[in-house]
Design an enzyme around this catalytic site. Structure first.
Site: not given
Length: 483
Positions: A75, A77, A114, A144-145, A168, A458
């Site tokens: 992904h 983003d 990520d 995705e997030e 991922d 994150h």
């Protein structure tokens, strides 16, 4: 080790270019344009669907034309988080990276590995002219997030491959063959502001420096949640003293992150202010001892602040009681022996923010068992509804079930043992992967997920373990040659 010596050089060169491109979730337009132009400028068939997902096709190398098509997917983003005192605009600024020993890190922000490192691996494979593989489809999904909406919006037929390797995952040597489904639950308290009782003294409390982490993959690590800790103190204080009133509560940013910091403003009777301050210090010491393994950098402050209108008393009390009562953390462990004691069902209270008339609450629930996901969401909704809030859960995304037979999994395991002389771990993950949505729309695709080691995703502490990128690269090339 410095940046110029990072291996594979082609992957880290691509990653450096990617980190110059702003790509917050839902605002990936610049990344979409970059990928489209990149594919076309290299002469590859390139297409963008109506959702914004990008697919770049590369023909097979000579002698591999009759192989089945492999899809590589990541992904585009990234989660955008930063330290509170860092001046950074994720819509404009490039991520600033640096090498710290064997780790690649970012200066005060999330790193974007990520899943920028997955995108970089795909681009490096597309650009390489010295590797052997069958037909390839490199897919880059958006958003995705914040709910996997890129994968959700992808229509059947956009991908045409037989095997899919999702890049991922965050633990080298672990091959993921199933994932949790997830839903978000939101709640809202509405109220009127009113003046604090005469003689009130206002205090502003702040907690920061928690470890935080991924609300799925790190939920089993007993890390502190800033919302739950602040709520605990407020519940204790409101029970202990008359006349305590809440004016503000702010904590958390993202549904998929354990909140690392937060603050509240309260009004207390003037003659209890010193007792409340003392209680805060005692509570801080107790909590630091409670989380002495996982959260060693907590910072607690409480100071006087300006007076302001407070939240309606009954609403504030119901809100604090709900935060004390609501489930947070592990709810159930998988009973399937093949999933080796993995978390099955969990919930994370992710973000709370007060305004002049509302308190909004965002939480995230995950489960590999969809009926228990429904049950977990219902538990959260019921807690907030009993407290007088409006509450509802989103539709969410499905779990990805492990296949009983998988040629791709067998090949991935065999090649890993051949390269590294040890068995990889084959397991599920208590986090959402786009494979869950793909499995609904493309039920015949054989899928697996693996990637280099990342830690503290994150969060601004996100870091990439550099040696594992070469390991994943070597492994992936051998899989593409053998499958």
């Amino acid at each position: 080790m410095n940046k110029s010596t990072l291996k594979p050089a082609s992957v880290f060169e691509q990653f450096a270019r990617i980190n110059e491109i702003p790509r917050p979730s839902k605002r990936e337009e610049k990344m979409i344009e970059y990928l489209k132009n990149w594919g076309e400028s290299h002469g590859f068939e390139t297409k963008v669907d109506e959702t914004g997902n990008v697919l770049i096709r590369k023909p097979a190398t000579k002698g591999y034309e009759n192989r089945k098509t492999v899809i590589l997917q990541s992904h585009m983003d990234m989660v955008c988080d930063k330290l509170v005192d860092v001046d950074f605009d994720f819509d404009k600024d490039a991520i600033q990276t640096y090498v710290d020993g064997d780790w690649l890190k970012a200066k005060g922000t999330t790193l974007g590995a990520d899943d920028g490192i997955g995108c970089a691996i795909e681009l490096a494979i597309l650009e390489a002219n010295d590797i052997e593989h069958g037909p390839l489809e490199c897919v880059f999904t958006r958003d995705e997030e914040t709910g996997l909406s890129g994968a959700e919006g992808m229509k059947a037929g956009f991908m045409t491959g037989d095997y899919l390797i999702n890049l991922d995952s965050e633990d080298e040597g672990e091959m993921f063959v199933s994932c949790a489904g997830g839903r978000n639950t939101q709640a809202k308290f509405t109220f009127s502001r009113e003046e604090a009782p005469a003689g009130s003294f206002f205090l502003r409390a702040q907690l920061k420096g928690l470890t935080g982490g991924h609300s799925g993959d790190d939920i089993n690590k007993k890390r502190a949640n800033a919302i739950k800790l602040l709520g605990r103190f407020l519940f204790q204080t409101m029970n202990r003293y008359e006349g305590v009133r809440l004016a503000q509560f702010h904590s958390g940013k993202l549904h998929n992150a354990i909140p690392r910091d937060g603050m509240f403003v309260i009004a207390v009777p003037h003659d209890t202010k010193e007792n409340v301050k003392a209680d805060w210090n005692v509570f801080a010491a107790q909590v630091e001892d409670e989380f002495h393994v996982t959260d060693t950098q907590m910072v607690w402050t409480m100071e006087s602040t300006d007076a302001e209108p407070v939240i309606e008393e009954k609403v504030a009390r119901n809100f604090v009681w709900a935060i004390q009562a609501v489930d947070n953390g592990i709810y159930a462990i998988c009973q399937d022996p093949e999933l080796n004691g993995m978390v099955e069902t969990s919930s994370n209270i992710a973000a709370i923010h007060s305004s002049e008339t509302e308190i909004s609450i965002l939480s995230s629930q995950r489960s590999n068992v969809m009926s228990n996901l429904d049950n977990m969401c219902a538990t959260i909704v019921a807690t907030f509804q009993l407290a007088g809030a409006e509450a509802h859960s989103s539709d969410g995304y499905p779990a990805w079930k492990m296949r009983a037979e998988s040629k791709l999994r067998d090949t991935v395991v065999e090649t890993y043992k051949e390269l590294f002389g040890k068995e990889p771990i084959v397991r599920g993950i208590h986090a959402g992967l786009e494979c869950g949505l793909f499995s609904e729309r493309y039920p015949n695709i054989d899928m697996i997920s693996f990637g280099p080691t990342l830690r503290d995703v994150h969060t601004p502490d996100e870091r990439l373990y550099i040696p594992t990128v070469q390991m994943v690269w070597d492994h992936l090339l051998l899989v593409l040659k053998r499958i």
